[in-house]
Design a protein around this motif. Structure first.
Motif, PDB file in Angstrom:
ATOM      1  N   ASP A   1      36.384  60.770  37.385  1.00 20.00           N
ATOM      2  CA  ASP A   1      36.266  61.862  38.330  1.00 20.00           C
ATOM      3  C   ASP A   1      37.674  62.298  38.749  1.00 20.00           C
ATOM      4  OD1 ASP A   1      34.025  63.075  40.314  1.00 20.00           O
ATOM      5  OD2 ASP A   1      35.948  62.852  41.360  1.00 20.00           O
ATOM      6  N   LEU A   2      37.795  63.565  39.098  1.00 21.73           N
ATOM      7  CA  LEU A   2      39.103  64.074  39.542  1.00 21.73           C
ATOM      8  C   LEU A   2      39.655  63.216  40.688  1.00 21.73           C
ATOM      9  CD1 LEU A   2      41.182  66.288  39.117  1.00 21.73           C
ATOM     10  CD2 LEU A   2      39.839  67.771  40.641  1.00 21.73           C
ATOM     11  N   ASP A   3      38.779  62.784  41.582  1.00 20.46           N
ATOM     12  CA  ASP A   3      39.230  61.992  42.733  1.00 20.46           C
ATOM     13  C   ASP A   3      39.632  60.560  42.352  1.00 20.46           C
ATOM     14  OD1 ASP A   3      39.035  64.004  44.552  1.00 20.46           O
ATOM     15  OD2 ASP A   3      36.983  63.507  45.173  1.00 20.46           O
ATOM     16  N   HIS A   4      39.162  60.086  41.196  1.00 21.60           N
ATOM     17  CA  HIS A   4      39.553  58.739  40.752  1.00 21.60           C
ATOM     18  C   HIS A   4      40.780  58.778  39.845  1.00 21.60           C
ATOM     19  CE1 HIS A   4      36.596  56.308  42.646  1.00 21.60           C
ATOM     20  NE2 HIS A   4      35.557  56.839  42.027  1.00 21.60           N
ATOM     21  N   GLY A   5      41.351  59.962  39.630  1.00 23.11           N
ATOM     22  CA  GLY A   5      42.608  60.022  38.910  1.00 23.11           C
ATOM     23  C   GLY A   5      42.600  60.778  37.592  1.00 23.11           C
ATOM     24  N   TYR A   6      41.531  61.580  37.322  1.00 26.35           N
ATOM     25  CA  TYR A   6      41.494  62.382  36.100  1.00 26.35           C
ATOM     26  C   TYR A   6      42.779  63.170  35.958  1.00 26.35           C
ATOM     27  CZ  TYR A   6      40.113  66.095  32.861  1.00 26.35           C
ATOM     28  OH  TYR A   6      40.067  66.973  31.806  1.00 26.35           O
ATOM     29  N   PRO A   7      43.329  63.314  34.782  1.00 24.75           N
ATOM     30  CA  PRO A   7      42.830  62.885  33.463  1.00 24.75           C
ATOM     31  C   PRO A   7      43.039  61.401  33.159  1.00 24.75           C
ATOM     32  CG  PRO A   7      44.595  64.547  33.296  1.00 24.75           C
ATOM     33  CD  PRO A   7      44.494  64.189  34.700  1.00 24.75           C
ATOM     34  N   CYS A   8      44.061  60.761  33.738  1.00 25.55           N
ATOM     35  CA  CYS A   8      44.192  59.338  33.451  1.00 25.55           C
ATOM     36  C   CYS A   8      44.865  58.611  34.593  1.00 25.55           C
ATOM     37  CB  CYS A   8      44.889  59.113  32.107  1.00 25.55           C
ATOM     38  SG  CYS A   8      46.657  59.017  32.155  1.00 25.55           S
ATOM     39  N   ARG A   9      44.470  57.371  34.786  1.00 30.06           N
ATOM     40  CA  ARG A   9      45.011  56.573  35.877  1.00 30.06           C
ATOM     41  C   ARG A   9      45.282  55.157  35.390  1.00 30.06           C
ATOM     42  NH1 ARG A   9      41.268  54.793  39.926  1.00 30.06           N
ATOM     43  NH2 ARG A   9      43.076  54.152  41.103  1.00 30.06           N
ATOM     44  N   LEU A  10      46.197  54.504  36.100  1.00 28.11           N
ATOM     45  CA  LEU A  10      46.513  53.125  35.763  1.00 28.11           C
ATOM     46  C   LEU A  10      45.452  52.192  36.330  1.00 28.11           C
ATOM     47  CD1 LEU A  10      48.755  51.227  34.587  1.00 28.11           C
ATOM     48  CD2 LEU A  10      49.519  50.960  36.940  1.00 28.11           C
ATOM     49  N   ILE A  11      45.074  51.174  35.538  1.00 23.87           N
ATOM     50  CA  ILE A  11      44.269  50.081  36.098  1.00 23.87           C
ATOM     51  C   ILE A  11      44.758  48.795  35.433  1.00 23.87           C
ATOM     52  CG2 ILE A  11      42.333  50.412  34.472  1.00 23.87           C
ATOM     53  CD1 ILE A  11      41.766  49.429  38.115  1.00 23.87           C
ATOM     54  N   ALA A  12      45.213  47.853  36.260  1.00 23.03           N
ATOM     55  CA  ALA A  12      45.762  46.606  35.729  1.00 23.03           C
ATOM     56  C   ALA A  12      45.130  45.436  36.471  1.00 23.03           C
ATOM     57  CB  ALA A  12      47.283  46.587  35.903  1.00 23.03           C
ATOM     58  N   PRO A  13      45.054  44.264  35.815  1.00 26.12           N
ATOM     59  CA  PRO A  13      44.443  43.111  36.467  1.00 26.12           C
ATOM     60  C   PRO A  13      45.336  42.572  37.588  1.00 26.12           C
ATOM     61  CG  PRO A  13      45.366  42.482  34.337  1.00 26.12           C
ATOM     62  CD  PRO A  13      45.518  43.973  34.443  1.00 26.12           C
ATOM     63  N   ASN A  14      44.721  42.047  38.634  1.00 21.11           N
ATOM     64  CA  ASN A  14      45.428  41.397  39.748  1.00 21.11           C
ATOM     65  C   ASN A  14      46.565  42.235  40.320  1.00 21.11           C
ATOM     66  OD1 ASN A  14      45.635  39.277  41.556  1.00 21.11           O
ATOM     67  ND2 ASN A  14      47.160  38.176  40.340  1.00 21.11           N
ATOM     68  N   ARG A  15      46.294  43.519  40.490  1.00 17.62           N
ATOM     69  CA  ARG A  15      47.330  44.421  41.009  1.00 17.62           C
ATOM     70  C   ARG A  15      46.789  45.094  42.274  1.00 17.62           C
ATOM     71  NH1 ARG A  15      52.078  47.204  39.206  1.00 17.62           N
ATOM     72  NH2 ARG A  15      52.034  49.470  39.465  1.00 17.62           N
ATOM     73  N   PRO A  16      47.590  45.135  43.353  1.00 15.25           N
ATOM     74  CA  PRO A  16      47.114  45.784  44.578  1.00 15.25           C
ATOM     75  C   PRO A  16      46.668  47.219  44.310  1.00 15.25           C
ATOM     76  CG  PRO A  16      49.185  44.652  44.993  1.00 15.25           C
ATOM     77  CD  PRO A  16      48.938  44.574  43.513  1.00 15.25           C
ATOM     78  N   GLY A  17      45.561  47.625  44.928  1.00 17.02           N
ATOM     79  CA  GLY A  17      44.998  48.959  44.722  1.00 17.02           C
ATOM     80  C   GLY A  17      46.034  50.053  44.893  1.00 17.02           C
ATOM     81  N   VAL A  18      46.911  49.855  45.842  1.00 18.93           N
ATOM     82  CA  VAL A  18      47.891  50.881  46.164  1.00 18.93           C
ATOM     83  C   VAL A  18      48.827  51.163  44.975  1.00 18.93           C
ATOM     84  CG1 VAL A  18      49.496  49.208  47.160  1.00 18.93           C
ATOM     85  CG2 VAL A  18      49.483  51.543  48.012  1.00 18.93           C
ATOM     86  N   LEU A  19      48.887  50.218  44.040  1.00 17.37           N
ATOM     87  CA  LEU A  19      49.764  50.397  42.872  1.00 17.37           C
ATOM     88  C   LEU A  19      48.992  50.846  41.622  1.00 17.37           C
ATOM     89  CD1 LEU A  19      52.065  47.248  43.308  1.00 17.37           C
ATOM     90  CD2 LEU A  19      52.371  49.551  44.219  1.00 17.37           C
ATOM     91  N   GLN A  20      47.692  51.098  41.787  1.00 17.58           N
ATOM     92  CA  GLN A  20      46.872  51.549  40.645  1.00 17.58           C
ATOM     93  C   GLN A  20      46.950  53.078  40.601  1.00 17.58           C
ATOM     94  OE1 GLN A  20      45.978  49.017  38.844  1.00 17.58           O
ATOM     95  NE2 GLN A  20      44.546  47.624  39.840  1.00 17.58           N
TER      96      GLN A  20
END
Ligand SMILES: Nc1nc2c(c(=O)[nH]1)N[C@H]1C(S)=C(S)[C@@H](COP(=O)(O)O)O[C@H]1N2
Ligand SMILES: [Mo]
Length: 386
Positions: free
Chosen positions: A356-375
């Motif tokens: 979704d646009l609000d979740h970071g479209y077109p692409c967003r970072l997602i990494a294991p064990n990483r604070p949300g603020v850095l995703q």
């Protein structure tokens, strides 16, 4: 006007026995809050003397959930604790007492520091969890971190000074006969033990009400958990595309992901190019520093493989740059151990649907064990400095 003395405070519920018993619980919540806070602070540093681990992927979710939950549980405990001891503020100090005076002064001074810093930590933490930031987010973390050391130092000093009293009263009976203002007409209401139990139960209720934003089973009791499952794809939204000012740039047909090495562009990817790379799926949580978290299935490309496709290695910090033009989270650093982890994705899909646009479209970072603020959401460049 007469200044009141301790004798003016009638309730016999106040006693060292009560203060010490609540203090044990309060000490436990503060201890958990302090240690998990250190972890969160370390995780958010731009560079780590010792690498922050990428496993377990749910580690930060657990520690930050504990941080916010224990902090919330401490609120009612601190209130009851303060209520049980504040008449002592009015105790007269004998100014001729010499050395004793100095000790009393030190003791009271350390308590003043402890009370002030504890209240400050709980209030600013709660404000932050409620997403009310009258400060810039950067200074919140700095100040909250600095005062955590002040609070824990003052707490240890306080425990050390009070140790003989604590030992005494904890081994003695709490004195069940000491009820709140017992009179002939009105039989006693709350007992000391009742007060301690009520305070601890209130802490437990506060904890449950907060944990609901992290523990799916507790969602229904999660009255303090502001964000618990709403949002596109069943994942809450922290900052919307509108709020970040990226609605136009993120939906533009000219969108490109740029790979930059030492300020030079070495490759670009359209969204279609990214879709053409091998697609991976990972189950990973978003764990916000504010305490809420949600696990989701993310589809997309490995950061490592995108870099490799542009001929770039994975042995350096990677700057992850958002289309967002202002704000402290528009650019984050991804350390090499995170870059190399196979679970670290530039996500294009969330729970089987395009982001979704609000979740970071077109692409967003997602990494294991990483604070949300850095995703980082709405990623437009990966920058490497050699
Ligand atoms: N560009 C950008 N990325 C961002 C943020 C932001 O404000 N701007 N907020 C972060 C925070 S604080 C969290 S918790 C996660 C939340 O992701 P979600 O909104 O998709 O749940 O996004 C992170 N990514
Ligand atoms: Mo967050």
């Amino acid at each position: 006007m007469r200044i009141p003395g301790p004798e003016d405070f009638g309730s016999r519920l106040r006693s060292p026995a009560v203060a010490a018993r609540i203090g044990v619980w309060l000490g436990a919540t503060f201890g958990i809050c302090f240690l998990t806070g250190l972890i969160s602070h370390y995780a958010q540093l731009p560079s780590h003397p010792l690498p922050f681990p990428t496993s377990p992927s749910w580690g930060y979710r657990l520690t930050q959930g504990l941080h916010v939950t224990s902090g919330t549980a401490a609120v009612p405990l601190l209130l009851v604790k303060l209520w049980s001891v504040y008449p002592r503020l009015f105790e007269r100090v004998d100014v001729r007492a010499g050395r004793r005076l100095l000790l009393t002064g030190l003791e009271r001074g350390s308590i003043a520091v402890l009370v002030a810093s504890a209240i400050f930590q709980l209030v600013t933490g709660a404000m932050n969890a409620a997403q009310w930031y009258p400060w810039s987010s950067f200074s919140f973390r700095t100040v909250h971190y600095a005062l955590a050391w002040v609070a824990i130092g003052a707490l240890l000093l306080h425990i050390a000074v009070k140790l003989p009293v604590i030992r005494d009263v904890l081994t003695q009976d709490i004195d069940e006969t000491a009820h709140d203002r017992p009179t002939a007409v009105e039989p006693a209401s709350l007992s000391r033990r009742g007060l301690v139990r009520t305070a601890v139960a209130a802490g437990g209720v506060a904890a449950l009400a907060t944990a609901g934003s992290t523990v799916p089973l507790l969602r229904r009791v999660s009255v303090f958990g502001v964000r618990s499952g709403d949002g596109p794809g069943g994942v809450p939204v922290n900052k919307s595309a509108f709020a970040a000012g990226v609605e136009t740039s993120a939906t533009s047909p000219d969108y490109l992901l740029r790979i930059v090495v030492d300020g030079q562009e070495v490759g670009t990817f359209t969204l279609a190019d990214l879709r053409a790379l091998p697609q991976r799926t990972e189950q990973l949580p978003i764990a916000c520093v504010e305490g809420w978290s949600a696990s989701a299935s993310w589809g997309g490309v490995r950061v490592r493989e995108v870099l490799a496709a542009a001929g770039v290695g994975s042995d350096r910090d990677v700057g992850v740059v958002s289309l967002q033009e202002a704000g402290p989270f528009r650019r984050t650093i991804l350390p090499p151990n995170f870059v190399r982890d196979d679970r670290t994705l530039l996500a294009l899909d969330l729970n089987g649907e395009p982001l979704d646009l609000d979740h970071g479209y077109p692409c967003r970072l997602i990494a294991p064990n990483r604070p949300g603020v850095l995703q980082t959401k709405w990623v437009t460049a990966l920058e490497v400095t050699t």
